[in-house]
Design a protein around this motif. Structure first.
Motif, PDB file in Angstrom:
ATOM      1  N   TYR A 576     -36.230  10.854 -44.203  1.00  0.00           N
ATOM      2  CA  TYR A 576     -34.823  11.203 -44.370  1.00  0.00           C
ATOM      3  C   TYR A 576     -34.643  12.707 -44.575  1.00  0.00           C
ATOM      4  O   TYR A 576     -33.675  13.290 -44.095  1.00  0.00           O
ATOM      5  N   GLU A 577     -35.574  13.337 -45.275  1.00  0.00           N
ATOM      6  CA  GLU A 577     -35.481  14.788 -45.433  1.00  0.00           C
ATOM      7  C   GLU A 577     -35.637  15.490 -44.088  1.00  0.00           C
ATOM      8  O   GLU A 577     -34.922  16.436 -43.775  1.00  0.00           O
ATOM      9  N   LEU A 580     -32.468  15.009 -41.993  1.00  0.00           N
ATOM     10  CA  LEU A 580     -31.380  15.861 -42.449  1.00  0.00           C
ATOM     11  C   LEU A 580     -31.555  17.293 -41.954  1.00  0.00           C
ATOM     12  O   LEU A 580     -30.578  17.963 -41.598  1.00  0.00           O
ATOM     13  N   PHE A 651     -38.343   4.268 -39.818  1.00  0.00           N
ATOM     14  CA  PHE A 651     -37.131   3.702 -40.391  1.00  0.00           C
ATOM     15  C   PHE A 651     -37.288   2.192 -40.611  1.00  0.00           C
ATOM     16  O   PHE A 651     -37.007   1.660 -41.700  1.00  0.00           O
ATOM     17  N   LEU A 769     -29.016   7.162 -37.793  1.00  0.00           N
ATOM     18  CA  LEU A 769     -29.992   8.199 -38.108  1.00  0.00           C
ATOM     19  C   LEU A 769     -29.588   9.567 -37.579  1.00  0.00           C
ATOM     20  O   LEU A 769     -30.391  10.501 -37.624  1.00  0.00           O
ATOM     21  N   SER A 772     -25.000  12.934 -40.782  1.00  0.00           N
ATOM     22  CA  SER A 772     -25.436  13.398 -42.101  1.00  0.00           C
ATOM     23  C   SER A 772     -24.860  12.534 -43.229  1.00  0.00           C
ATOM     24  O   SER A 772     -25.566  12.221 -44.197  1.00  0.00           O
ATOM     25  N   LEU A 775     -26.537   9.070 -43.110  1.00  0.00           N
ATOM     26  CA  LEU A 775     -27.948   9.214 -43.436  1.00  0.00           C
ATOM     27  C   LEU A 775     -28.151   9.469 -44.921  1.00  0.00           C
ATOM     28  O   LEU A 775     -29.070   8.909 -45.548  1.00  0.00           O
ATOM     29  N   LYS A 776     -27.281  10.281 -45.501  1.00  0.00           N
ATOM     30  CA  LYS A 776     -27.434  10.601 -46.917  1.00  0.00           C
ATOM     31  C   LYS A 776     -27.193   9.366 -47.797  1.00  0.00           C
ATOM     32  O   LYS A 776     -28.014   9.025 -48.665  1.00  0.00           O
ATOM     33  N   TYR A 778     -27.135   6.199 -46.927  1.00  0.00           N
ATOM     34  CA  TYR A 778     -28.098   5.131 -46.637  1.00  0.00           C
ATOM     35  C   TYR A 778     -29.443   5.420 -47.297  1.00  0.00           C
ATOM     36  O   TYR A 778     -30.073   4.524 -47.882  1.00  0.00           O
ATOM     37  N   SER A 779     -29.915   6.673 -47.198  1.00  0.00           N
ATOM     38  CA  SER A 779     -31.207   7.010 -47.798  1.00  0.00           C
ATOM     39  C   SER A 779     -31.178   6.822 -49.316  1.00  0.00           C
ATOM     40  O   SER A 779     -32.159   6.372 -49.912  1.00  0.00           O
TER      41      SER A 779
END
Length: 863
Positions: A576-577, A580, A651, A769, A772, A775-776, A778-779
């Motif tokens: 995830y990092e 991003l 993922f 995915l 942003s 993704l943020k 969800y992560s």
């Protein structure tokens, strides 16, 4: 009849003269010679005194002999007397620079005409005459030869003759300029296209020289040959050579577009004091200025072939095409430039034909629109297969991307000409070929790939290799279409049938998209202890052996054929990092500019903690699969596509790992510490803090139920996301790609590459995915779930402690801490469950494919 030879309509076929005409002509010429010699040496008189011959002829018959027949050297080689003076070398002008050495004052007009006719036959060949001399400013060392030599007429010539002579003199300037151009551009550095242009111009000058020979013959034999007839014959040729002169002037200007600027700068009056100082310092002189001019010229023309300023290849053809279009109203100009364009384009067309029919790029002077990067070869492809071989081995010199994008690759593209923005050399694509440049590139690339595989390229049965084409011929562009279709069919057949592309893609789908869950479950069970270690401490050798064991046990059919190509690798950062960071650099797909700025700030904070993240990165978070594939399949399954497969695999692996951890937590909750209490439960208090000490059973039951409920919601969330990604994103998109390939809807290799990449990009987007915000949130949810699963033992220990202290008189005083600890997980999970709101927003505005996920998540939404 050649257009550059004067037509002789109405003239006799027999050029022989009668005795009377012959006597008159020879007598007139002899009289002219006697007068000229008299004026040169100042001896004798006009009545016929004997003087020596100025051209070395021998006068054997006295002054009554009016013929040149006795002068053997002149009769056998009539140009000897001209060549003796040398082309472009000024004669001795001790009597005054730029002035004729002989005066025509007092000479009859008829004799002046005869003298000036003879001089014109000299001058039209670029040789200085007696009464027509070089311009006073003429200097062979300083003048630009491509500007031509200028001539001036003796001021004593009769005005009635001067007007005609001055009309004819530009022909000599044009001829000398074109001759110098041919001599200069015939060097190897100027390329095959310039050589063909020079050859065509040389053929045209042969017609001009034939014309001069006929005119000289008429001058020597016909008494009716006059200056007016000379003008009549050379007038059409004057227009032809003027068109050639304009063409070479434009080519020379394109060579050095700053010439006009430098000329204007040189017109400024220099400071005498500054010149003297420069001379004293050794900084003066024309040679130094020329060197500095060359340096400045080289620094302003960009890179690649344009560094020397040479106009060659496609740029020459483009200039010819533009001149032909601009002068389409002049039939003679259009015919001339059309003939030059056909002759000049022959080597260019031949190079294109060799490229599109054999896949070999034969371009020794870098004139073609296709460029080869020789540092990218198949050797580097075998070691680390990347799609650079396909994308960058052969490219268009103008930087145009093949994928249909109008954006150009700026690396390696030369700077445009400063005059009109036209690219130099081979980077300039001829306008008729502009629409076909991508097909030209791809046809050769397809065949080149086949040749690299060691397969002999069979000739297309519909091809016409023996025909000669030109850029104005429609058959040339039809041959490009045929070669492109043939190369495309051959390479597609090689990839789909011979190289087994479809089985490879199916195995990739099963390995990376977890279609065979037993393989992944077996791998996670075998490597559970190794995956709990830090990423830098995990053994890749051990993980690889465990992967081979899992594949050997659970793979069958096609997968068993390619299982040896799968290997374990460790990523350098968390999924995830890393995503991003990619979203921050490339922008959010379908997002707003504000999202991009916010993502950048968040990514900046993440980069500050990069060292800590690397230390805490577990092997399960860094685990990834890699896939080994050989050329030419590496063009389709390239490093970029493998990276996309790896992102989806990591993922899904993370989801599968969290699901397995939560399922193990459910098994743990079926043990004795979590069994239902035997005492009947009482009504739940409004707050855990106000629970009485003697009601610990009720409090424990409520706490236990809340742990079960949170675990169930987390497990349901993970299972719904995993089911959505697997069954409603990956499978349907894969079926679409598979149907395209099976039904033959993919017609070109580049379409195959685009469809494969589009399939992966669509999967990444629909798996959330590439945004942003999604993704943020969800992560954060997934991290919360995985962290909660890690505390399974801690919750079990708390349950044991609670049961152990149940019968003590003081009661269980640690219960408030247990509620606080559980409240943190609940609050965090409920807070980041706004993910559902983000999904609903994107599903209603941008990504309709997320609607099934909205329905799935509504069932587990917190009440």
């Amino acid at each position: 009849m050649d257009p550059y030879t004067p037509r002789t309509h109405g003239r006799k076929k027999n050029l022989g003269l009668s005795t009377r005409e012959y006597t008159k002509v020879t007598g007139t010429i002899a009289s002219v010679r006697r007068t000229r010699q008299y004026l040169e040496d100042g001896l004798g008189d006009e009545s016929g005194a004997r003087v020596p011959s100025s051209r070395g002829s021998v006068d054997r018959g006295g002054y009554d002999e009016p013929s040149f027949i006795a002068e053997t050297s002149f009769v056998r080689a009539p140009l000897n007397s001209r060549v003796a003076s040398g082309v472009g070398v000024p004669k001795d002008r001790s009597k005054g620079k730029g002035k004729a050495r002989d005066t025509l004052d007092g000479v009859p007009v008829e004799i002046q005409e005869a003298l000036i006719l003879e001089d014109l036959l000299f001058v039209l060949m670029g040789i200085e005459g007696t009464h027509i001399t070089y311009h006073p400013d003429h200097s062979p060392e300083d003048d630009d030869p491509l500007q031509g030599v200028r001539f001036v007429v003796s001021p004593s010539l009769d005005p009635s003759l001067r007007d005609l002579v001055e009309r004819i003199l530009p022909l000599a300037t044009y001829y000398t300029a074109i001759t110098s151009f041919i001599e200069l551009r015939s060097h190897l550095d100027f390329g095959l296209v310039n050589h063909a242009l020079c050859a065509a111009m040389r053929d045209m000058l042969k017609d001009y020289q034939t014309l001069l020979s006929q005119l000289e013959h008429a001058f020597s034999t016909s008494p009716q040959f006059t200056l007016q007839k000379l003008w009549f014959y050379v007038h059409p040729t004057l227009h032809t050579l003027s068109l050639l002169y304009l063409l070479i002037t434009e080519l020379a200007t394109a060579d050095d577009p700053s010439a006009a600027m430098s000329d204007s700068d040189s017109d400024s009056t220099p400071d005498p004091e500054e010149e003297a100082r420069n001379e004293a310092l050794g900084l003066g002189g024309a040679k130094l200025k020329a060197v500095l001019s060359d340096i400045n010229k080289g620094s302003t023309l960009g890179v690649d072939d344009s560094a020397s300023g040479i106009v060659k290849g496609g740029e020459v053809l483009a200039i010819l095409h533009e001149r032909m279009q601009n002068m389409s109203g002049d039939p003679a100009a259009r015919a001339l430039y059309g003939a030059l364009s056909r002759a000049t384009g022959k080597p260019y067309v031949e190079m294109v034909q060799v490229w599109i029919r054999t896949g070999r790029l034969v371009d020794p002077y870098e004139e073609l629109c296709v460029k080869e990067s020789k540092f990218i070869d198949r050797g580097t492809l075998e070691m680390d297969y990347v799609d650079e071989y396909w994308e960058r081995r052969y490219t268009l010199r103008d930087g145009t991307a093949v994928g249909g994008s109008s954006k150009q690759h700026q690396a390696g593209v030369p700077s445009p000409r400063t005059v009109d923005g036209r690219l130099p050399g081979g980077a300039c694509i001829p306008p008729p070929l502009e629409r076909w440049k991508k097909k030209v590139l791809l046809a050769g690339k397809y065949l080149n790939v086949i040749r690299e595989c060691g397969i002999e390229i069979s000739r297309d049965p519909d091809s016409t290799d023996d025909e000669e084409f030109s850029m104005e011929d429609d058959k040339f562009y039809k041959s490009i279409d045929e070669a492109y279709a043939h190369a495309n069919r051959t390479l597609l057949q090689l990839l789909l049938r011979d190289q087994q592309l479809m089985p490879r893609l199916r195995s990739l789908k099963r390995f990376f998209f977890l279609s065979q869950s037993s393989f992944l479950t077996h791998l996670l069970d075998l490597s559970q202890s190794e995956l709990r270690k830090q990423a830098k401490s995990a053994s890749l050798v051990k993980l690889q052996s465990l992967l081979d064991l899992a594949l050997n046990t659970d793979t069958q059919g096609e997968d068993a054929m390619f299982r040896e190509d799968v290997r374990v690798t460790m990523a350098s950062s968390g999924l995830y990092e890393w995503l991003l960071k990619v979203v921050t650099v490339n922008g959010v797909i379908g997002g707003e500019d504000g999202d991009r700025g916010q993502a950048y700030e968040e990514s900046k904070k993440e980069r500050e903690k990069e060292k800590d993240d690397k230390k805490q990165l577990l092997a399960i978070d860094a685990l990834a699969l890699d896939y080994n594939v050989k050329f030419p399949l590496s063009l389709v399954i390239s490093r970029r596509t493998i990276l996309r497969y790896q992102l989806i695999f990591r993922f899904l692996l993370h989801l599968k790992h969290v699901e397995q951890s939560l399922s193990s937590m459910w098994i743990e909750h079926k043990t004795s510490p979590w069994r239902r209490s035997t005492r009947p439960p009482t009504s739940r208090a409004s707050s855990p803090a106000s629970t009485p000490a003697n009601d610990w059973h009720t409090d424990f039951e409520n706490w236990r139920k809340r742990v079960f409920l949170l675990r169930t919601r987390m497990l349901a969330f993970v299972q719904q996301v995993l089911a959505f990604c697997t069954f409603e994103v990956l499978e349907p998109n894969w079926r679409k790609l598979e149907e395209k390939l099976k039904a033959g809807k993919v017609e070109t290799v580049d379409q195959l590459l685009r469809d494969h990449v589009d399939f992966l990009d669509t999967c990444l987007k629909e798996c959330m995915l590439t945004s942003s915000k999604l993704l943020k949130t969800y992560s954060k949810l997934i991290v919360t779930c995985s962290t909660f699963a890690l505390y399974t033992a801690s919750f079990t220990k708390s349950a044991n402690q609670a049961r152990a202290t149940a019968d003590s008189p003081e009661g269980d005083r640690a219960m408030p801490k247990r509620w606080d600890f559980l409240d943190k997980f609940e609050t965090n999970f409920n807070h980041w469950f706004v993910h559902l709101d983000c999904v609903q927003f994107y599903a209603s505005s941008e990504n309709v494919s997320l609607l099934p996920l909205v329905v799935r998540l509504n069932s587990i939404k917190a009440t």
